[in-house]
Design a protein around this motif. Structure first.
Motif, PDB file in Angstrom:
ATOM      1  N   ARG A  37       0.870  -1.347   0.102  1.00 31.79           N
ATOM      2  CA  ARG A  37      -0.208   0.347  -0.276  1.00 31.79           C
ATOM      3  C   ARG A  37       1.118   1.456   0.193  1.00 31.79           C
ATOM      4  NH1 ARG A  37      -5.817  -0.727   0.734  1.00 31.79           N
ATOM      5  NH2 ARG A  37      -6.053  -2.787   1.126  1.00 31.79           N
ATOM      6  N   THR A  38       1.767   1.051   0.489  1.00 26.25           N
ATOM      7  CA  THR A  38       2.807   2.316   0.915  1.00 26.25           C
ATOM      8  C   THR A  38       3.579   2.699  -0.738  1.00 26.25           C
ATOM      9  OG1 THR A  38       3.242   2.293   2.677  1.00 26.25           O
ATOM     10  CG2 THR A  38       5.072   3.308   1.886  1.00 26.25           C
ATOM     11  N   ALA A  39       3.995   1.504  -1.096  1.00 22.23           N
ATOM     12  CA  ALA A  39       4.602   1.140  -2.798  1.00 22.23           C
ATOM     13  C   ALA A  39       3.578   2.196  -3.535  1.00 22.23           C
ATOM     14  CB  ALA A  39       4.710   0.032  -3.484  1.00 22.23           C
ATOM     15  N   ARG A  40       2.080   1.598  -3.140  1.00 24.62           N
ATOM     16  CA  ARG A  40       1.273   1.774  -3.929  1.00 24.62           C
ATOM     17  C   ARG A  40       0.745   3.787  -4.023  1.00 24.62           C
ATOM     18  NH1 ARG A  40      -0.089   0.549  -9.175  1.00 24.62           N
ATOM     19  NH2 ARG A  40      -0.889  -0.837  -8.308  1.00 24.62           N
ATOM     20  N   ALA A  41       1.045   4.191  -2.765  1.00 26.72           N
ATOM     21  CA  ALA A  41       0.767   5.069  -2.540  1.00 26.72           C
ATOM     22  C   ALA A  41       2.068   6.061  -3.619  1.00 26.72           C
ATOM     23  CB  ALA A  41       0.746   5.660  -1.604  1.00 26.72           C
ATOM     24  N   ALA A  42       3.360   5.679  -3.201  1.00 24.81           N
ATOM     25  CA  ALA A  42       4.404   6.498  -4.179  1.00 24.81           C
ATOM     26  C   ALA A  42       3.853   6.466  -5.752  1.00 24.81           C
ATOM     27  CB  ALA A  42       5.523   5.700  -3.672  1.00 24.81           C
ATOM     28  N   PHE A  43       3.386   5.120  -6.410  1.00 21.48           N
ATOM     29  CA  PHE A  43       3.666   4.419  -7.459  1.00 21.48           C
ATOM     30  C   PHE A  43       2.237   6.692  -7.827  1.00 21.48           C
ATOM     31  CE2 PHE A  43       1.617   3.372 -10.871  1.00 21.48           C
ATOM     32  CZ  PHE A  43       2.964   3.042 -11.757  1.00 21.48           C
ATOM     33  N   VAL A  54       8.067   6.120 -10.707  1.00 20.35           N
ATOM     34  CA  VAL A  54       7.550   5.631 -11.328  1.00 20.35           C
ATOM     35  C   VAL A  54       8.564   3.875 -11.998  1.00 20.35           C
ATOM     36  CG1 VAL A  54       6.114   4.656 -13.360  1.00 20.35           C
ATOM     37  CG2 VAL A  54       6.143   6.967 -12.183  1.00 20.35           C
ATOM     38  N   GLY A  55       9.339   4.295 -12.194  1.00 19.56           N
ATOM     39  CA  GLY A  55      10.178   3.226 -12.620  1.00 19.56           C
ATOM     40  C   GLY A  55      10.679   2.463 -11.613  1.00 19.56           C
ATOM     41  N   ALA A  56      10.653   2.990 -10.610  1.00 24.46           N
ATOM     42  CA  ALA A  56      11.438   2.546  -8.695  1.00 24.46           C
ATOM     43  C   ALA A  56      10.067   2.011  -8.587  1.00 24.46           C
ATOM     44  CB  ALA A  56      11.473   3.447  -8.021  1.00 24.46           C
ATOM     45  N   MET A  63      -6.756   2.816  -6.269  1.00 23.90           N
ATOM     46  CA  MET A  63      -7.023   3.332  -5.108  1.00 23.90           C
ATOM     47  C   MET A  63      -7.591   1.079  -4.978  1.00 23.90           C
ATOM     48  SD  MET A  63      -9.500   5.994  -6.745  1.00 23.90           S
ATOM     49  CE  MET A  63      -9.671   5.580  -8.048  1.00 23.90           C
ATOM     50  N   PRO A  64      -6.282   1.248  -3.824  1.00 27.06           N
ATOM     51  CA  PRO A  64      -6.373  -0.075  -3.641  1.00 27.06           C
ATOM     52  C   PRO A  64      -7.810  -0.160  -2.561  1.00 27.06           C
ATOM     53  CG  PRO A  64      -4.378   0.645  -3.409  1.00 27.06           C
ATOM     54  CD  PRO A  64      -5.677   1.757  -3.565  1.00 27.06           C
ATOM     55  N   ALA A  65      -9.018  -1.903  -2.650  1.00 29.72           N
ATOM     56  CA  ALA A  65      -9.248  -1.863  -2.012  1.00 29.72           C
ATOM     57  C   ALA A  65      -8.920  -3.381  -1.353  1.00 29.72           C
ATOM     58  CB  ALA A  65     -10.447  -2.298  -2.735  1.00 29.72           C
ATOM     59  N   GLN A  66      -7.947  -4.053  -1.969  1.00 31.58           N
ATOM     60  CA  GLN A  66      -7.562  -5.619  -1.132  1.00 31.58           C
ATOM     61  C   GLN A  66      -6.450  -5.348  -1.831  1.00 31.58           C
ATOM     62  OE1 GLN A  66     -10.494  -8.779  -2.682  1.00 31.58           O
ATOM     63  NE2 GLN A  66      -9.967  -9.440  -0.663  1.00 31.58           N
ATOM     64  N   ALA A  81       1.604  11.927 -10.199  1.00 32.79           N
ATOM     65  CA  ALA A  81       0.262  12.836 -10.366  1.00 32.79           C
ATOM     66  C   ALA A  81       1.587  13.729 -10.069  1.00 32.79           C
ATOM     67  CB  ALA A  81      -0.137  13.002  -8.955  1.00 32.79           C
ATOM     68  N   GLU A  82       2.751  13.552 -10.030  1.00 32.26           N
ATOM     69  CA  GLU A  82       4.310  14.727 -10.064  1.00 32.26           C
ATOM     70  C   GLU A  82       4.674  14.552 -11.432  1.00 32.26           C
ATOM     71  OE1 GLU A  82       6.250  13.767  -6.569  1.00 32.26           O
ATOM     72  OE2 GLU A  82       4.164  14.621  -5.641  1.00 32.26           O
ATOM     73  N   GLY A  83       3.953  13.634 -12.676  1.00 35.52           N
ATOM     74  CA  GLY A  83       5.204  13.123 -13.581  1.00 35.52           C
ATOM     75  C   GLY A  83       7.049  13.487 -12.950  1.00 35.52           C
TER      76      GLY A  83
END
Length: 138
Positions: free
Chosen positions: A12-18, A30-32, A74-77, A23-25
């Motif tokens: 979930r933390t990695a998804r938030a970073a992605f 993204v690659g990370a 937006m992850p649900a599960q 959003a920031e371009g």
């Protein structure tokens, strides 16, 4: 915290970073989060992007556009495998034009994650388009 709960939090933390990187371009951001052989199957036309390099080429072109679309997952599960360092994420996605909110596409997605040397990375994402408006109307 259980191993499964720790893995879910890391994903979930990695998804938030992605999402922030999208959003920031931020191409490096993204690659990370992508595995070297990450696969993406687009929602509407089922275009296949095979590998981190191919995905980054598309994102680079997209980020350069002043009227680009910003996508969010937006992850649900998140389901963590009890037998291998892999997990599945299910949720909703949405892409909205920065210049016209009426131009959007949205739907469901599934992502497969794998832990490489202690870092969770996206191996595959599959999208289903369920609603759209403006320039995205089919």
């Amino acid at each position: 915290m259980s191993l499964s709960a720790g893995a879910e939090l890391a994903i979930r933390t990695a998804r938030a970073a992605f999402n922030r990187a999208l959003a920031e371009g931020d191409l490096a951001g993204v690659g990370a989060v992508l595995a070297d052989k990450a696969m993406l199957v687009a929602g509407t036309d089922s275009a296949v992007l095979a590998g981190r390099k191919a995905q980054l080429a598309v994102w680079k072109r997209d980020f350069a556009s002043p009227d680009r679309v910003v996508y969010e997952r937006m992850p649900a599960q998140v389901i963590v495998s009890p037998v291998a360092p892999i997990a599945m994420e299910h949720g909703r996605w949405r892409g909205v034009s920065r210049t016209a909110a009426a131009d959007f596409a949205a739907g469901s997605y599934t992502a497969k994650w794998r832990c490489f040397d202690g870092t969770w990375r996206i191996e595959a994402e599959l999208f289903l388009t369920e609603e759209c408006g403006g320039i995205f109307s089919v």
